[in-house]
Design a protein around this motif. Structure first.
Motif, PDB file in Angstrom:
ATOM      1  N   GLY A 112     -20.756  -5.456   7.257  1.00  0.00           N
ATOM      2  CA  GLY A 112     -21.638  -4.434   6.638  1.00  0.00           C
ATOM      3  C   GLY A 112     -21.456  -4.365   7.721  1.00  0.00           C
ATOM      4  N   GLU A 113     -21.142  -4.526   8.944  1.00  0.00           N
ATOM      5  CA  GLU A 113     -21.261  -3.511   9.983  1.00  0.00           C
ATOM      6  C   GLU A 113     -19.476  -2.402  10.277  1.00  0.00           C
ATOM      7  N   GLU A 114     -18.506  -3.555   9.722  1.00  0.00           N
ATOM      8  CA  GLU A 114     -17.537  -2.769  10.040  1.00  0.00           C
ATOM      9  C   GLU A 114     -17.453  -0.938   9.744  1.00  0.00           C
ATOM     10  N   GLU A 115     -16.704  -0.157   9.976  1.00  0.00           N
ATOM     11  CA  GLU A 115     -16.671   0.887   9.610  1.00  0.00           C
ATOM     12  C   GLU A 115     -15.705   1.002   8.385  1.00  0.00           C
ATOM     13  N   VAL A 116     -15.684   1.960   7.429  1.00  0.00           N
ATOM     14  CA  VAL A 116     -15.619   2.532   6.061  1.00  0.00           C
ATOM     15  C   VAL A 116     -13.612   2.546   6.581  1.00  0.00           C
ATOM     16  N   SER A 117     -13.157   2.573   7.490  1.00  0.00           N
ATOM     17  CA  SER A 117     -12.073   3.143   8.455  1.00  0.00           C
ATOM     18  C   SER A 117     -11.291   1.781   8.600  1.00  0.00           C
ATOM     19  N   GLU A 118     -11.606   1.223   9.091  1.00  0.00           N
ATOM     20  CA  GLU A 118     -11.634  -0.507   9.326  1.00  0.00           C
ATOM     21  C   GLU A 118     -11.447  -0.538   8.094  1.00  0.00           C
ATOM     22  N   VAL A 119     -12.050  -0.774   6.967  1.00  0.00           N
ATOM     23  CA  VAL A 119     -11.647  -1.691   5.925  1.00  0.00           C
ATOM     24  C   VAL A 119     -10.702  -1.082   5.117  1.00  0.00           C
ATOM     25  N   LEU A 120     -11.022  -0.173   5.035  1.00  0.00           N
ATOM     26  CA  LEU A 120      -9.345   1.026   4.454  1.00  0.00           C
ATOM     27  C   LEU A 120      -8.009   0.670   5.510  1.00  0.00           C
ATOM     28  N   GLN A 121      -7.979   0.764   6.674  1.00  0.00           N
ATOM     29  CA  GLN A 121      -6.860  -0.155   6.976  1.00  0.00           C
ATOM     30  C   GLN A 121      -6.523  -1.276   6.992  1.00  0.00           C
ATOM     31  N   GLU A 122      -7.193  -2.359   6.858  1.00  0.00           N
ATOM     32  CA  GLU A 122      -7.388  -3.186   6.601  1.00  0.00           C
ATOM     33  C   GLU A 122      -6.681  -3.892   5.258  1.00  0.00           C
ATOM     34  N   CYS A 123      -7.323  -2.966   3.932  1.00  0.00           N
ATOM     35  CA  CYS A 123      -6.926  -2.962   2.181  1.00  0.00           C
ATOM     36  C   CYS A 123      -5.507  -2.492   3.044  1.00  0.00           C
ATOM     37  N   ALA A 124      -5.151  -1.240   3.597  1.00  0.00           N
ATOM     38  CA  ALA A 124      -3.595  -1.133   4.039  1.00  0.00           C
ATOM     39  C   ALA A 124      -2.687  -2.632   4.134  1.00  0.00           C
ATOM     40  N   LEU A 125      -2.700  -2.616   5.205  1.00  0.00           N
ATOM     41  CA  LEU A 125      -2.059  -3.443   6.132  1.00  0.00           C
ATOM     42  C   LEU A 125      -2.284  -5.099   4.805  1.00  0.00           C
ATOM     43  N   GLU A 126      -3.325  -5.074   4.163  1.00  0.00           N
ATOM     44  CA  GLU A 126      -2.866  -6.127   3.035  1.00  0.00           C
ATOM     45  C   GLU A 126      -2.151  -5.885   1.757  1.00  0.00           C
ATOM     46  N   SER A 127      -2.698  -4.803   1.429  1.00  0.00           N
ATOM     47  CA  SER A 127      -1.832  -4.156   0.066  1.00  0.00           C
ATOM     48  C   SER A 127       0.051  -3.656   0.782  1.00  0.00           C
ATOM     49  N   CYS A 128       0.426  -4.407   1.820  1.00  0.00           N
ATOM     50  CA  CYS A 128       1.979  -4.075   2.555  1.00  0.00           C
ATOM     51  C   CYS A 128       2.287  -5.835   2.115  1.00  0.00           C
ATOM     52  N   SER A 129       1.563  -6.161   2.439  1.00  0.00           N
ATOM     53  CA  SER A 129       1.988  -8.359   2.092  1.00  0.00           C
ATOM     54  C   SER A 129       1.744  -8.520   0.715  1.00  0.00           C
ATOM     55  N   ASN A 192      -6.778  -5.288  -7.291  1.00  0.00           N
ATOM     56  CA  ASN A 192      -7.910  -6.360  -6.849  1.00  0.00           C
ATOM     57  C   ASN A 192      -8.117  -6.413  -5.927  1.00  0.00           C
ATOM     58  N   LEU A 193      -6.838  -6.329  -4.904  1.00  0.00           N
ATOM     59  CA  LEU A 193      -7.633  -5.992  -3.061  1.00  0.00           C
ATOM     60  C   LEU A 193      -7.951  -4.805  -3.133  1.00  0.00           C
ATOM     61  N   TRP A 194      -7.953  -3.803  -3.168  1.00  0.00           N
ATOM     62  CA  TRP A 194      -8.559  -2.985  -3.162  1.00  0.00           C
ATOM     63  C   TRP A 194     -10.069  -2.456  -3.618  1.00  0.00           C
ATOM     64  N   ILE A 195     -10.559  -3.130  -4.514  1.00  0.00           N
ATOM     65  CA  ILE A 195     -11.894  -2.563  -5.306  1.00  0.00           C
ATOM     66  C   ILE A 195     -12.557  -3.929  -4.996  1.00  0.00           C
ATOM     67  N   GLY A 196     -11.687  -4.718  -5.053  1.00  0.00           N
ATOM     68  CA  GLY A 196     -12.412  -6.040  -4.376  1.00  0.00           C
ATOM     69  C   GLY A 196     -12.648  -5.926  -3.235  1.00  0.00           C
ATOM     70  N   LYS A 197     -12.550  -5.581  -2.069  1.00  0.00           N
ATOM     71  CA  LYS A 197     -12.954  -5.090  -0.799  1.00  0.00           C
ATOM     72  C   LYS A 197     -13.487  -3.901  -0.421  1.00  0.00           C
ATOM     73  N   MET A 198     -13.892  -3.042  -1.312  1.00  0.00           N
ATOM     74  CA  MET A 198     -14.444  -1.648  -1.205  1.00  0.00           C
ATOM     75  C   MET A 198     -16.131  -2.212  -2.208  1.00  0.00           C
ATOM     76  N   LEU A 199     -15.864  -2.765  -3.002  1.00  0.00           N
ATOM     77  CA  LEU A 199     -16.905  -3.413  -3.877  1.00  0.00           C
ATOM     78  C   LEU A 199     -17.714  -4.223  -3.056  1.00  0.00           C
ATOM     79  N   TYR A 200     -17.154  -5.599  -1.696  1.00  0.00           N
ATOM     80  CA  TYR A 200     -17.742  -6.212  -1.479  1.00  0.00           C
ATOM     81  C   TYR A 200     -18.609  -5.727  -0.063  1.00  0.00           C
TER      82      TYR A 200
END
Length: 290
Positions: A112-129, A192-200
């Motif tokens: 809730g205090e993170e920026e969208v760009s930070e969440v997107l970067q986190e999703c991109a990294l976790e998508s690779c893993s 699951n990763l992207w929808i879940g993180k963006m929804l949250y």
């Protein structure tokens, strides 16, 4: 070797409900050994429909055929598959975080205090893993699903210690057989990763923000639990397709006509499920309508 402890413990805890996972996988493969009956669509309410026995009666049937230990059919290969997935995901994620210089999620600001760009970067990294973990663990995943599917045709080819399993895949399916169902499984994991993180993220930003009452903000942890459940409902057809494709066209009775069609590819399978209105097959455990 300390990095193995957390994934192994996580997998062991997750698989405490393996008998249910096993039963639902057989349902997904379309195996219905018990006769259907007429009943209400919502238990004792709703219109009259054709139903099949619930998951517990299905489990009782498995025990009747294979004994109590039969509920653990394929457990060993599933544990190996899940451990390989977790280890590869954790190690790859750690290396990517170190390489990118990104702070770990524990050191980040509250949701809730993170920026969208930070969440997107986190999703991109976790998508690779996650993608790396899916690719590396897929041969073991295929074996685990086929080990469960052996209940249908009473074979004894798949399972630990993998020698006969890999030999059968190589002889019958070739190299591609080790990666049967890879694409829908990878898509399912990443969506699951992207929808879940963006929804949250948006729930915390707009529903549980600082201006919300304290009682509402306390619901944030419940949102963390419910968001994966909501995303898994959306991506369930992909999960179903991945499990079917892991078996379809194999040497097992379960993967061939009349138990299931032999599909050309995963899109052919998904289209078949959509045409048959069966994209939620195996998702229900208690009230199962066909």
């Amino acid at each position: 070797m300390a990095y193995l402890l957390s994934p192994v413990l996580n997998v062991l805890v997750t698989n405490t409900t393996y008998p249910i996972t096993y039963t639902k996988t057989l349902m997904q493969l379309g195996h219905e050994p018990l006769p259907a009956f007429r009943g209400r669509s919502y238990g004792y309410f709703g219109p009259e429909v054709t139903r099949v026995p619930n998951g517990f009666r299905y489990m009782r049937h498995i025990v009747h055929v294979d004994g109590t230990l039969g509920l653990a059919r394929g457990l060993g290969s599933r544990l190996v598959s899940d451990i390989v997935f977790r280890v590869v995901q954790d190690r790859t994620n750690t290396m990517l975080l170190q390489h990118s210089g990104t702070e770990s999620s524990k050191e980040k600001k509250k949701a809730g205090e993170e920026e969208v760009s930070e969440v997107l970067q986190e999703c991109a990294l976790e998508s690779c893993s996650k993608l790396a973990a899916v690719v590396v663990s897929q041969p073991f995943y295929v074996v685990s699903v086929r080990a469960m599917a052996q209940f249908i045709g009473r074979e004894n080819i798949y399972g630990l210690p993998f020698f006969s399993s890999f030999r059968d895949i190589w002889q019958h399916d070739g190299v591609l057989g080790f990666f049967a169902g890879l694409v829908p499984r990878a898509l399912c994991e990443i969506l699951n990763l992207w929808i879940g993180k963006m929804l949250y993220f948006y729930m915390c930003k707009y529903l549980f923000d600082k201006n919300s009452p304290h009682e509402v903000q306390n619901l944030r942890e419940y949102a963390r639990i419910t968001s994966p459940l909501m995303t898994s409902f959306i991506t369930y057809p992909l999960n179903l397709t991945a499990n079917i494709m892991a078996v379809s066209g194999s040497s097992l009775v379960a993967g061939n006509f009349p138990n299931m069609p032999v599909f050309k590819n995963w899109l052919d399978c998904l289209n078949y499920l959509m045409r048959s209105n069966a994209t939620k097959r195996g998702s229900a455990f208690f009230i199962r309508v066909i």
